[in-house]
Design an enzyme around this catalytic site. Structure first.
Site, PDB file in Angstrom:
ATOM      1  N   SER A  15       0.828  -1.202   0.000  1.00 49.14           N
ATOM      2  CA  SER A  15       0.000   0.000   0.000  1.00 49.14           C
ATOM      3  C   SER A  15       0.860   1.247   0.000  1.00 49.14           C
ATOM      4  CB  SER A  15      -0.918   0.023   1.224  1.00 49.14           C
ATOM      5  OG  SER A  15      -1.630   1.248   1.273  1.00 49.14           O
ATOM      6  N   THR A  23       7.440   2.526   3.835  1.00 50.96           N
ATOM      7  CA  THR A  23       8.367   1.823   2.948  1.00 50.96           C
ATOM      8  C   THR A  23       7.863   1.841   1.507  1.00 50.96           C
ATOM      9  OG1 THR A  23       9.015   0.389   4.783  1.00 50.96           O
ATOM     10  CG2 THR A  23       9.627  -0.334   2.582  1.00 50.96           C
ATOM     11  N   CYS A  24       6.576   1.652   1.316  1.00 50.13           N
ATOM     12  CA  CYS A  24       6.005   1.672  -0.041  1.00 50.13           C
ATOM     13  C   CYS A  24       6.149   3.062  -0.654  1.00 50.13           C
ATOM     14  CB  CYS A  24       4.543   1.247  -0.017  1.00 50.13           C
ATOM     15  SG  CYS A  24       4.286  -0.410   0.629  1.00 50.13           S
ATOM     16  N   ALA A  25       5.867   4.079   0.120  1.00 49.81           N
ATOM     17  CA  ALA A  25       6.015   5.454  -0.361  1.00 49.81           C
ATOM     18  C   ALA A  25       7.468   5.739  -0.709  1.00 49.81           C
ATOM     19  CB  ALA A  25       5.505   6.432   0.693  1.00 49.81           C
TER      20      ALA A  25
END
Length: 165
Positions: free
Chosen positions: A54, A59-61
Site C-alpha cells: 500500500s 516503505t512503499c512510499a
C-alpha cells in the site's frame, strides 16, 4: 508459496515469482483515470514492476519516490508501481509527491498478484501484494526478480539498476 516475514513474523504468498527467462504474463491493471492498462501498452520498453502492499505505508512510499528518481535517468524503461490501492489514492499520492516519471497502477479488481505469486495469504495484510520487483526486457522476457524477504524492507535498487545497464 513463498515464505516472507512481516516484522519478523512468518507470512506466506499465494505462489512464487515467475522464473527468470520466462515471459511476463499479460495483465489488466487499472490506471488513475480508471482506464485498463495491459502489458502491450508498454511494448518495446524495459519494464520494472515495483510491487508493494500500500502506498500509505512508509516503505512503499519510499520505494515509489526512489523509483521515480531512478526512472528520470533511464532510457526506454518504464517503472510501473503496482498495489491493491484504489487508483484515486495512488493518483493523489503521486500528485502530492510530484511523481511524474512512473506509471502507478492498481490491482484492486484484478488478479495480477495471484498470477505472479505475490498475493499475501495470511496475517493482517491478507489480500494485499507483497513487496517484490520484476524486471522484463523489451520483449517481455523476465530478466530479474526479487521477493523482498521482510515486508518492511525496501527492495535492492542497485541490483535493479545493474540489470538495466
Amino acid at each position: 508459496m513463498a515464505s516472507i516475514t512481516l516484522k519478523g513474523n512468518e507470512i506466506h504468498t499465494i505462489g512464487k515469482l515467475p522464473e527468470i527467462g520466462t515471459k511476463m504474463e499479460d495483465f489488466e491493471l487499472v490506471g488513475q483515470n480508471l482506464s485498463i492498462k495491459k502489458l502491450s501498452d508498454f511494448e518495446g520498453k524495459k519494464k520494472v514492476f515495483n510491487i508493494f502492499p500500500s502506498i500509505d505505508t512508509g516503505t512503499c512510499a519510499a520505494s515509489a519516490r526512489r523509483f521515480n528518481e531512478i526512472a528520470s535517468h533511464l532510457e526506454n524503461t518504464i517503472i510501473i508501481n503496482v498495489s491493491k490501492d484504489l487508483p484515486f489514492a495512488l493518483g493523489r499520492f503521486c500528485a502530492a509527491e510530484g511523481l511524474n516519471n512512473v506509471e502507478t497502477l492498481s490491482d484492486f479488481r484484478g488478479n495480477f498478484g495471484d498470477k505472479i505469486g505475490v498475493t499475501i495469504l495470511n496475517s493482517a495484510m491478507k489480500g494485499l501484494l507483497s513487496r517484490a520487483i520484476i524486471v522484463a526486457d523489451e520483449n517481455n522476457n523476465i530478466i530479474y526478480t526479487e521477493q523482498v524477504s521482510e515486508l518492511i524492507n525496501e527492495p535492492d535498487y542497485e541490483a535493479v539498476l545493474k540489470i538495466l545497464k
